[in-house]
Each structure stands twice: as C-alpha cells, then as structure tokens.
Design a protein around this motif. Structure first.
Motif, mmCIF file in Angstrom:
data_model
loop_
_atom_site.group_PDB
_atom_site.id
_atom_site.type_symbol
_atom_site.label_atom_id
_atom_site.label_comp_id
_atom_site.label_asym_id
_atom_site.label_seq_id
_atom_site.Cartn_x
_atom_site.Cartn_y
_atom_site.Cartn_z
ATOM 1 N N LEU A 38 0.874 -1.207 0.066
ATOM 2 C CA LEU A 38 0.004 -0.044 -0.065
ATOM 3 C C LEU A 38 0.604 1.492 -0.052
ATOM 4 O O LEU A 38 0.284 2.462 -0.022
ATOM 5 N N LEU A 40 2.666 2.405 2.472
ATOM 6 C CA LEU A 40 2.590 2.873 3.887
ATOM 7 C C LEU A 40 4.018 2.692 4.671
ATOM 8 O O LEU A 40 4.495 1.369 4.406
ATOM 9 N N LEU A 43 1.172 1.703 10.391
ATOM 10 C CA LEU A 43 0.018 1.589 10.622
ATOM 11 C C LEU A 43 -0.306 1.754 12.375
ATOM 12 O O LEU A 43 0.400 1.174 13.037
ATOM 13 N N GLY A 128 -0.689 5.151 8.132
ATOM 14 C CA GLY A 128 -1.981 4.936 7.916
ATOM 15 C C GLY A 128 -3.012 4.500 9.210
ATOM 16 O O GLY A 128 -2.320 4.102 10.319
ATOM 17 N N ASP A 130 -7.213 3.517 10.581
ATOM 18 C CA ASP A 130 -8.452 3.170 10.071
ATOM 19 C C ASP A 130 -9.632 4.154 10.812
ATOM 20 O O ASP A 130 -9.719 4.076 11.917
ATOM 21 N N LEU A 156 -7.650 4.993 5.654
ATOM 22 C CA LEU A 156 -7.560 4.253 4.953
ATOM 23 C C LEU A 156 -8.964 3.371 4.871
ATOM 24 O O LEU A 156 -9.781 3.478 5.840
ATOM 25 N N GLU A 157 -9.567 3.194 3.696
ATOM 26 C CA GLU A 157 -10.813 2.530 3.277
ATOM 27 C C GLU A 157 -11.032 1.209 3.863
ATOM 28 O O GLU A 157 -11.966 0.667 4.202
ATOM 29 N N ASN A 159 -9.019 -1.649 6.075
ATOM 30 C CA ASN A 159 -7.717 -1.750 7.193
ATOM 31 C C ASN A 159 -6.708 -2.748 6.774
ATOM 32 O O ASN A 159 -7.257 -3.988 6.521
#
Length: 612
Positions: A38, A40, A43, A128, A130, A156-157, A159
């Motif tokens: 992604l 990224l 997270l 990122g 959620d 983020l759309e 997770n």
C-alpha cells in the motif's frame, strides 16, 4: 447469549494458545508486507473496534492479532523497521509476557501516543489509520502529532490487518432476542417518540446511534455478538419523528423480532450504511464524538449533512432506570446473592486449606452462578486476585500469573453476572488464614468510605464528582488513596460499565438522577502485598424532605446483598453510626437471603451477619 459452559475457562486461556509472542512474530511480517504493497510506512492499531465495545468479538481483535497482547486497554504502531506497544500500568507484567520484545518497544499509554509520534516518526513517513477505530478528537490529535514530526497521517478505506489476516474469524451471527416490555418498562414506540422529541429540541433532524447498547435499549432488543454484554453489532439512525433505520446483519433477526420492530423500524444490512448517508444531505444529525468514530462524522459531512457534535440522546434516558428495570435489578441481585454467599462460605472454609489458586476460585464462583439456571453470561471477566495480584486493581487472572490462596494473604474477588432482569457487579475481600493488624485497619478505612457513600444525602444537581471525596475521606486522613474511580454506571441487562454518570475525581457534569444505578467501590492497594476493595451496586432514590430541612435530598438504595468480612473489621475504629449501618445491612442480608439457603451455608450466613 453464551451457553452454560464454563465461561471463565474460555476467558482464562494459556498465552501459548491465545495471544503471546509467537503471534506477533508470525503476523508482523504479514502486516509489513501489506503496508509495503500500500506504500505505507506504518499503521496505528488501537484496541477499539468499529463499535467502541468494551469486549471485542474475536474477529475484531486486531491488536491481539498484530502483537499477541490480550489486555483490554492498549495500542500499537507498526512501522516498516520498528514498532511500539502502548499499555497502561495495569498491564506492565502481562505485556512483557505476551508481546515480543525483539519486535516491539514498550511505552506507557499514560504518556500518550501523540508524544511518541512527535518524538519517533521520521520526516516524510506516511502512517495509515482506520477511521472507523478512532474518535474524531483522537484523529485530530494524532494528525497534529504526525505533522509535527514531518510525517503524514492517512485515512484508509480498508484496514490492512483485515487483508493480511488470512484466517480471521467470521463476524458473529448471534441471534437477537426481545427484551420484554415488563422488564424494560416502556415499549420501543414510546422510547423512540421520546428520543425523537429530544432530537427535535436539539435542533437536529436525526441522530446517528453508533453504540450497540443505545440501540439495544432503544429497540428493547438484546444480542449475543459480544461476550459479557448482551449486544448485537449494529448502527442506527433515528429521526425526529421517532422512525429508525437499523443497520444490522438481517440473518440475526427472527420473524418474531421483525414483528416486534414493526413498520416504523426499517432493517438494512450494515453494508448499506455508507451509501444511505447520501439521503441525509442538507440535514443536521447528532453524532456523539465520544462514542462514534471519525468515519461516521466525516462520511456524513462528505454526504452533505451537518454534524452536531453532542452526547448520544439515548445515553441519559438509558441511565435513568424505569421502575420495572429497578425491580428487575432487585430481583437479579437477590438471585445473585445466593451463589455469592455460597462462594464466600467456600472461601471461609474449604479454600482456607491453601490448596486452591485464583483460577480455581474464579471457576468455583462461576459454577455457583450457573447453578441458578438463569445466568446468561458473566458481566465482565472475573478479577480474582490473591496476595500481591490483588494489588493490581484491574488484574486479569491467567495461567501464567495465577497465585495460590495462601495463608497470611488477602484474596480480592470482583465479579458479576448477566441475568435477563439485571446486571450485577460486586467486590469482596477476605483473608486466607489470619490477617495482619494493618490489613484490618486498612480494610476498615475502605469500609468507612463505602458506608459514607452509601448513606450520603444530596440535593438535585449533585454530580458524582461532587461525591467522590466522601468515599476517600477516611483513607485520606490516614495518608492513603486509590487510583481508580469510586463508581460507574451499570446497565439493566446491558453493559456493566455505563455512562454518562460516574463517581470519580475526574470532573463530570452529569447530575445523579433518580433511578441511576452506580457502583460504590472504594479500595486500597499495597504494591507487592495485597489489595482491598468493597463494592456494592446502589441506585439513586427520589429526593425527599428531611425533617427540619429546607431542600429535598436524594440518597442511595443498596442493591447488592452479601456480608462484609467481619474478620477484617476493626470495630474500635467505627463510629456508632457506622456500626449501626453494618448491623442493619447484615440484618437485611439475613432477612432477604437467609431463607434461600439451608444447612451449613445458612448457619454460616447467620454467623457472618450477627451484630458487631
């Protein structure tokens, strides 16, 4: 609801089976591979789920999947070349047993995740998160911290954990049950009409309900998706006319439940919520920023709606129990008193042998509750703390830390049950063998604080924060204190921890109103040695005139019925009024519960309740 199996054994699981360092070693590489895909650099992983549940269904245990940590409060950040695990003081020992120290650094949750981000993120990193798992205020603080370090926070759309978690458990599909009007006190049409009026009064068109407990109370439903709390996972929108759009897995609803809901409650899959928000363009919706996620608010704004950040309109009515709910709670507590007294008798007899440990005791108490034939679930994971473990006020027993109930120690047990007519929560502390004079003195100080809060009279408008010091006063006079709140709200066959009222040092502007159930649980904890807590549930009584007084005063009526530990009471420390209170309370326990017992246990209770 959970079946009649041993819930405690399901909860107390060996770290090698559920959680533990191996889980982090296996799963962090999978997560990092997904982050790389992604583009990224990291997270953020909170413990919370999309519903802000206290207890998470297995499929939402994302923090445990990533780290191996099974505690109820924590967070983590996983970056491509480093990671950190955050927990509070309750989990200092547990987190180091369960989380791989070679993968994760350890940080204090009390010190703040934002401070860590400012100090440790690198310029140019993209982190990122959620948005369904973080409240709006938290996202704002996290974003400011990341930007302060020169990094970027990205919503983020999907997770990444949900993608990397290949053997993720299925979402719960527990059946939904109707909570009868005779137990709730009002049908859901009445409740919906009243909440609709409150929404209109606030100048809004509707309210988004994101707390499953609010939805359960509003619609007189109970679910089975979450352990320890009878909830269904769902979202809902109620408009000012009292019409409800319920977003829930339709498979959970039987024909009887659908008939119960009627034609003023529409049922749609949760997956439809995002698209349906466009229907609210140009409208104003109440969204509680403390119980909802950043996703809810932002999605409404993106749909063209105006978000009114206010308390969930269901929260306060839910906290003010109806007369039917109070009657049910009285019945549930009388029922729960029988297994509790059987357990206290066991502690005072068989358990004095030193042959049992904390897990044995927790299972024994649950077994006695199961013997009622009416236990639906525990109301929370039993705190069963012997000796030094009792000094951890929110200790969670497990196979790695369990201690024996050894002579010369104190044993603290905080437990409760879920029954269809009420939720219980009670703490008692007893000696194993002979207690020291210090133990007795400090138990008595805690008892004096408990009595002060049980007997206080107070005028309308008084908050729990106004009363908190009363329970601490005897301890303060001795240079002692405790680091948790003195009381929390309790639901009616709902959550054992319920707001918006509380009794705590932390400022709270919610007045205690007639019918609110709160706990009364002062304590004392000597690190490395023992813990003491005495907890009863009580509800706020209607304000009444006092002879010679000028203002009506509320008081508390005690729900919990179980004797205090006479062996730990230093009667010389008590005032005459305090001695009278203990004697009157014990007389009530004997009168109401004594006839439900027989034989040796009935004789034991009679002795335990004899006048001081």
């Amino acid at each position: 609801m959970l079946g009649m199996g041993k819930i405690t054994i399901d909860m107390i699981q060996n770290f090698d089976v559920v959680g533990g360092p191996k889980m982090g070693r296996d799963n962090v590489p999978l997560l990092r591979a997904e982050l790389k895909r992604l583009k990224l650099d990291g997270l953020l992983i909170p413990h919370e789920d999309e519903y802000n549940n206290e207890y998470l269904p297995d499929y939402n245990e994302r923090l445990m999947w990533a780290t191996g940590f099974t505690g109820s409060a924590g967070a983590a950040i996983v970056l491509n070349d480093r990671a950190s695990m955050f927990t509070d003081g309750r989990y200092t020992l547990q987190v180091r047993q369960q989380v791989d120290g070679d993968l994760f650094g350890f940080a204090r949750l009390e010190d703040g995740i934002t401070a860590w981000l400012r100090a440790n993120l690198r310029k140019g990193e993209t982190i990122g998160y959620d948005p369904r798992l973080h409240p709006p205020k938290a996202v704002s603080a996290l974003r400011n911290a990341a930007e302060g370090a020169g990094a970027t926070l990205v919503a983020l759309e999907v997770n990444p954990i949900d993608t990397a978690w290949t053997n993720r458990p299925a979402a719960p599909k527990g059946p939904v049950a109707i909570q009868p009007d005779m137990l709730s006190g009002k049908n859901h049409a009445q409740k919906r009409a009243e909440i609709g009026q409150a929404i209109a009064h606030a100048g809004a068109d509707a309210a988004m309900l994101t707390a499953p407990a609010s939805i359960a109370w509003l619609l007189n439903l109970r679910g089975s998706d979450v352990r320890c709390t009878p909830l269904m996972l769902a979202n809902a929108i109620i408009d000012k006319a009292g019409l409800v759009s319920l977003y829930v897995d339709p498979d959970k609803l039987s024909g009887d439940v659908r008939s119960h809901l009627g034609n003023e409650v529409s049922v749609t899959s949760e997956d439809a919520l995002a698209a349906d928000l466009s229907n609210w363009s140009g409208k104003t919706l109440i969204v509680d920023p403390t119980t909802s996620s950043a996703w809810h608010s932002q999605s409404l704004k993106d749909a063209g709606a105006t978000v009114l950040a206010q308390e969930d309109p269901v929260a306060l009515p839910k906290a003010i129990k109806s007369s039917a709910e109070l009657r049910g709670s009285e019945t549930a507590h009388r029922r729960d008193a029988v297994p509790l007294i059987r357990f206290l008798h066991w502690l005072d007899t068989e358990a004095q042998s030193g042959q049992f440990d904390e897990i044995d005791a927790a299972v024994k108490l649950e077994t006695f509750r199961h013997d009622t034939g009416l236990l639906k679930d525990l109301s929370f994971e039993t705190i069963s703390g012997a000796g030094s473990n009792g000094a951890h006020c929110h200790y969670r027993v497990n196979t790695a830390t369990t201690l024996p109930l050894a002579p010369g120690t104190l044993y603290l047990v905080d437990s409760g049950g879920q029954y269809v007519d009420g939720t219980t929560d009670v703490t008692r502390t007893v000696p194993i063998g002979k207690a020291t004079q210090e133990m007795c003195e400090r138990y008595t100080l805690v008892l004096q604080g408990h009595i002060a809060l049980a007997t206080i009279r107070f005028p309308s408008g008084t908050t729990g924060s106004n009363l908190d010091a009363i329970a601490r006063y005897p301890l303060w006079q001795a240079g002692l204190d405790y680091d948790h709140g003195t009381g929390h709200g309790v639901g009616a066959f709902l959550g054992v921890h319920e707001g918006p009222q509380r009794i705590s040092k932390t400022p709270n502007n919610v007045a205690l109103e007639t019918g609110m159930i709160v706990s009364n649980e002062p304590g004392y904890y000597k690190a490395g040695e023992y813990g003491i807590r005495i907890e009863n549930l009580q509800y706020v009584t209607q304000a009444e005139d006092i002879s010679g007084g000028e203002r009506p005063m509320h008081g508390f009526h005690t729900l919990t019925l179980a004797p205090f530990c006479r062996a730990l009471i230093d009667t010389d420390m008590l005032t005459r009024a305090e001695r009278d209170y203990v004697d009157e309370y014990h007389a009530r326990v004997q009168k109401e519960i004594g006839p439900e017992l027989d034989g040796e246990i009935a004789a034991w209770l009679k002795q335990a309740c004899r006048p001081l």
